[in-house]
Scaffold this active site. Structure first.
Site, PDB file in Angstrom:
ATOM      1  N   TYR A  54       0.828  -1.210   0.000  1.00  0.00           N
ATOM      2  CA  TYR A  54       0.000   0.000   0.000  1.00  0.00           C
ATOM      3  C   TYR A  54       0.862   1.260   0.000  1.00  0.00           C
ATOM      4  O   TYR A  54       1.794   1.406   0.784  1.00  0.00           O
ATOM      5  CB  TYR A  54      -0.927   0.041   1.210  1.00  0.00           C
ATOM      6  CG  TYR A  54      -1.670   1.355   1.313  1.00  0.00           C
ATOM      7  CD1 TYR A  54      -2.696   1.659   0.423  1.00  0.00           C
ATOM      8  CD2 TYR A  54      -1.315   2.316   2.249  1.00  0.00           C
ATOM      9  CE1 TYR A  54      -3.364   2.872   0.475  1.00  0.00           C
ATOM     10  CE2 TYR A  54      -1.971   3.541   2.315  1.00  0.00           C
ATOM     11  CZ  TYR A  54      -2.996   3.811   1.413  1.00  0.00           C
ATOM     12  OH  TYR A  54      -3.636   5.017   1.453  1.00  0.00           O
ATOM     13  N   HIS A  84      -4.513  16.082  -3.480  1.00  0.00           N
ATOM     14  CA  HIS A  84      -4.879  16.222  -2.070  1.00  0.00           C
ATOM     15  C   HIS A  84      -4.816  17.670  -1.578  1.00  0.00           C
ATOM     16  O   HIS A  84      -5.183  17.953  -0.438  1.00  0.00           O
ATOM     17  CB  HIS A  84      -3.975  15.338  -1.201  1.00  0.00           C
ATOM     18  CG  HIS A  84      -4.336  13.882  -1.250  1.00  0.00           C
ATOM     19  ND1 HIS A  84      -4.561  13.205  -2.428  1.00  0.00           N
ATOM     20  CD2 HIS A  84      -4.512  12.959  -0.261  1.00  0.00           C
ATOM     21  CE1 HIS A  84      -4.847  11.943  -2.165  1.00  0.00           C
ATOM     22  NE2 HIS A  84      -4.830  11.766  -0.856  1.00  0.00           N
ATOM     23  N   ASN A 196       0.799  11.990   5.346  1.00  0.00           N
ATOM     24  CA  ASN A 196      -0.036  11.057   6.110  1.00  0.00           C
ATOM     25  C   ASN A 196       0.393  11.087   7.571  1.00  0.00           C
ATOM     26  O   ASN A 196       1.224  10.312   8.003  1.00  0.00           O
ATOM     27  CB  ASN A 196       0.122   9.655   5.509  1.00  0.00           C
ATOM     28  CG  ASN A 196      -0.963   8.697   5.961  1.00  0.00           C
ATOM     29  OD1 ASN A 196      -0.738   7.508   6.027  1.00  0.00           O
ATOM     30  ND2 ASN A 196      -2.134   9.201   6.252  1.00  0.00           N
ATOM     31  N   TYR A 279     -17.607  31.702  45.832  1.00  0.00           N
ATOM     32  CA  TYR A 279     -16.815  30.618  45.232  1.00  0.00           C
ATOM     33  C   TYR A 279     -15.728  31.118  44.285  1.00  0.00           C
ATOM     34  O   TYR A 279     -14.651  30.532  44.197  1.00  0.00           O
ATOM     35  CB  TYR A 279     -17.729  29.662  44.466  1.00  0.00           C
ATOM     36  CG  TYR A 279     -18.613  28.781  45.316  1.00  0.00           C
ATOM     37  CD1 TYR A 279     -18.626  28.871  46.707  1.00  0.00           C
ATOM     38  CD2 TYR A 279     -19.453  27.851  44.714  1.00  0.00           C
ATOM     39  CE1 TYR A 279     -19.442  28.060  47.473  1.00  0.00           C
ATOM     40  CE2 TYR A 279     -20.281  27.035  45.477  1.00  0.00           C
ATOM     41  CZ  TYR A 279     -20.275  27.150  46.850  1.00  0.00           C
ATOM     42  OH  TYR A 279     -21.084  26.351  47.594  1.00  0.00           O
ATOM     43  N   ARG A 282     -13.006  31.982  46.798  1.00  0.00           N
ATOM     44  CA  ARG A 282     -12.630  30.910  47.716  1.00  0.00           C
ATOM     45  C   ARG A 282     -12.152  29.659  46.979  1.00  0.00           C
ATOM     46  O   ARG A 282     -11.296  28.917  47.467  1.00  0.00           O
ATOM     47  CB  ARG A 282     -13.832  30.560  48.600  1.00  0.00           C
ATOM     48  CG  ARG A 282     -13.469  29.703  49.768  1.00  0.00           C
ATOM     49  CD  ARG A 282     -14.629  29.288  50.663  1.00  0.00           C
ATOM     50  NE  ARG A 282     -15.910  29.879  50.406  1.00  0.00           N
ATOM     51  CZ  ARG A 282     -17.068  29.263  50.606  1.00  0.00           C
ATOM     52  NH1 ARG A 282     -17.070  27.995  51.026  1.00  0.00           N
ATOM     53  NH2 ARG A 282     -18.211  29.866  50.390  1.00  0.00           N
ATOM     54  N   PHE A 328      -1.982   7.207  11.843  1.00  0.00           N
ATOM     55  CA  PHE A 328      -2.373   8.537  11.363  1.00  0.00           C
ATOM     56  C   PHE A 328      -3.656   9.038  12.020  1.00  0.00           C
ATOM     57  O   PHE A 328      -4.019  10.196  11.878  1.00  0.00           O
ATOM     58  CB  PHE A 328      -2.606   8.496   9.840  1.00  0.00           C
ATOM     59  CG  PHE A 328      -3.519   7.366   9.425  1.00  0.00           C
ATOM     60  CD1 PHE A 328      -4.868   7.391   9.707  1.00  0.00           C
ATOM     61  CD2 PHE A 328      -3.005   6.245   8.781  1.00  0.00           C
ATOM     62  CE1 PHE A 328      -5.707   6.344   9.355  1.00  0.00           C
ATOM     63  CE2 PHE A 328      -3.828   5.189   8.428  1.00  0.00           C
ATOM     64  CZ  PHE A 328      -5.187   5.237   8.715  1.00  0.00           C
ATOM     65  N   GLU A 413     -12.397   4.929   4.691  1.00  0.00           N
ATOM     66  CA  GLU A 413     -11.976   5.676   5.891  1.00  0.00           C
ATOM     67  C   GLU A 413     -13.255   6.108   6.596  1.00  0.00           C
ATOM     68  O   GLU A 413     -13.719   7.241   6.447  1.00  0.00           O
ATOM     69  CB  GLU A 413     -11.078   6.835   5.465  1.00  0.00           C
ATOM     70  CG  GLU A 413      -9.818   6.301   4.786  1.00  0.00           C
ATOM     71  CD  GLU A 413      -9.010   7.343   4.026  1.00  0.00           C
ATOM     72  OE1 GLU A 413      -9.345   8.536   4.135  1.00  0.00           O
ATOM     73  OE2 GLU A 413      -8.059   6.954   3.330  1.00  0.00           O
TER      74      GLU A 413
END
Length: 508
Positions: A54, A84, A196, A279, A282, A328, A413
């Site tokens: 791959y 991409h 990646n 609060y 404190r 990834f 994916e």
């Protein structure tokens, strides 16, 4: 100028900040060089043998079953980067991009990615010569890593895209030429190895953590001024109270407040004026302390991540194996960034309530809205509105990004982290929270103007003297945004902590 030597295993968040913001040079260790060369040999062997692996001899994502010939491997990698490069929106800040480049180089230096040594050295040379790719901030799903934004980084490496160089935006080709850097012709596996990974979300995360740590220290210091201005009770910060609930952050905050209030005659004891404080006064150790513990957890996650191999597939040179996995996936960073955003929102939440106690005459012994001539003057009335607006915005931004997922790549994916969205949201929250703390600083110091004859704590006096160089007491209405921005700059730049340290008041 300093330098940072990377070996893939020992990078710190301070190193990232030095390179991103201070322009430190980056060098590759000799051991890392050897590891990179060793892992590259495995890739070349697989290509020569035309073994189906791959990302080396196949397409990407849902095209993982498409085998690519040895002759087409360079085209494959170039096409990967161009296809991409789908980022949109405003460019990421230059400091973030420099951090991204450093983290990607450090991950490659581990020697599990299979890039050529010259490709890694080109990325480092770009950092050192100030060639900063223009990377749009939006477009990453956070798995398979930060594909789109990292592709924009690599575009410049191959002489395409856009870059900043010597303060000017220009084509990547021109920037590389003017810097005297030869563009890379990507070889097998290299495009995938460069894009990646989780480096965009993690780079933003590193800067976020650094800024959050500085902000919470400043918040400790500034809340102590409010405590004094409102004649708060110091007994709640007693060591014994913290020891019976020994969260580390809580104990640290209580110590910090007591350091700040040393020598103060403004501070009170239990029963002197009132028995208990509200609060927001404190419970400063309990709230600020929990925030500190959250930041510390996030920091631990990031330190692991910046020294990890997060691409796919991974090359294991000692065994000669190439394994497809899921390093990834940005889930560790996504959850951490959502947690950080929620934690820092709380800095602003409690600060805004302290601001209300400073400006609301029904809750204190001060003039309404901290102005002597109320009616004619509005004083700090609307400053509290601004703080409330920022706090409300943070509540929207604090909604977790990591609970969402949209399948991609034809359902190959099918679960993604949205970690980069989480990191960007956290960055915005930190900015908003810093502005709220700036308003508290402005208001607390103004309240001090009505406490003549009483002595400020050692720390409060240091901060008072620092801020009054830039922001004068409010005697009549003026444009308060100028004062808010000045206080913001003082906090964000670290001047508050530097001034305290100069006087020997070291906050943990």
């Amino acid at each position: 100028m300093g330098k940072v030597i990377i070996d893939g295993n020992n990078l710190t968040i301070e190193d990232v900040v030095h390179v991103a913001r201070d322009g430190y040079r980056v060098e590759l260790s000799s051991i890392a060089e050897e590891r990179v060369l060793h892992s590259r040999k495995i890739v070349e062997r697989y290509v020569n043998d035309e073994k189906v692996v791959y990302g080396i001899t196949t397409g990407f994502g849902n095209f993982s079953d498409v085998v690519i010939s040895k002759e087409d491997t360079e085209i494959l990698q170039k096409n990967l980067i161009m296809s991409h490069s789908c980022g949109v929106g405003k460019p990421l800040p230059e400091e973030v991009v420099r951090a991204i480049m450093l983290l990607r180089a450090n991950a490659l230096a581990k020697g599990f990615s299979g890039v050529r040594l010259e490709t890694l050295k080109t990325l480092i040379e770009m950092l050192n010569k100030g060639v900063t790719p223009v990377i749009p901030e939006k477009g990453s799903l956070g798995a398979s890593g930060d594909l789109a934004p990292l592709a924009h980084m690599v575009l410049v490496m191959i002489g395409k895209g856009e870059a900043l160089y010597k303060g000017k935006r220009m084509s990547g080709e021109k920037a590389m030429k003017e810097a005297g850097i030869a563009p890379v012709v990507l070889s097998s596996k290299e495009g995938l190895a460069l894009i990646n990974g989780t480096q965009v979300m993690t780079a933003i995360g590193c800067l976020n953590v650094y800024d959050s740590k500085r902000l919470i220290k400043s918040a400790d210091a500034i809340s102590s001024i409010t405590l004094e201005a409102l004649r708060g009770i110091i007994d709640a910060f007693d060591d014994r109270v913290q020891m019976v609930r020994p969260h580390r952050g809580q104990m640290v905050v209580a110590k910090n407040i007591k350091k700040m209030c040393e020598e103060s005659t403004l501070i009170t004891r239990q029963g002197e004026i009132r028995v208990q404080d509200a609060y927001t006064l404190r419970c400063i150790p309990q709230v600020h302390g929990a925030i500190r513990d959250a930041i510390e957890y996030v920091e631990d996650v990031l330190i692991r991540e910046i020294n990890s191999a997060t691409d796919n597939p991974l090359i294991f040179p000692d065994d000669g194996d190439v394994i497809s996995g899921g390093n990834f996936h940005g889930e560790p960073i996504a959850l951490a960034m959502d947690f950080l955003g929620i934690a820092v929102s709380e800095i602003a939440n409690i600060s805004e309530r302290r601001i209300e106690r400073l400006v609301n005459y029904q809750l204190n012994d001060l003039p309404p809205f901290l102005t002597e001539k109320g009616g004619l003057n509005s004083g700090m009335m609307i400053a509290q509105y601004t703080a409330a607006s920022l706090v409300s915005e943070n509540k929207v931004l604090a909604h977790p990004a990591s609970v969402d997922s949209i399948p991609s790549s034809a359902n190959q994916e099918d679960h993604v982290s949205m970690g980069t969205i989480a990191a960007r949201k956290a960055r915005e929250i930190i900015e908003n929270a810093t502005r709220v703390i700036a308003i508290e600083l402005m208001a607390a110091l103004q309240a001090m103007e009505f406490k003549k004859g009483l002595k400020k704590g050692k720390g409060s006096q240091v901060i008072y003297d620092l801020v009054r160089k830039y922001v004068k007491p409010l005697e009549e209405d003026r444009e308060l945004y100028i004062d808010i921005n000045a206080c913001f700059d003082i906090i964000k730049s670290g001047k508050v902590l530097e001034a305290l340290e100069k006087e020997g008041i070291i906050l943990e």
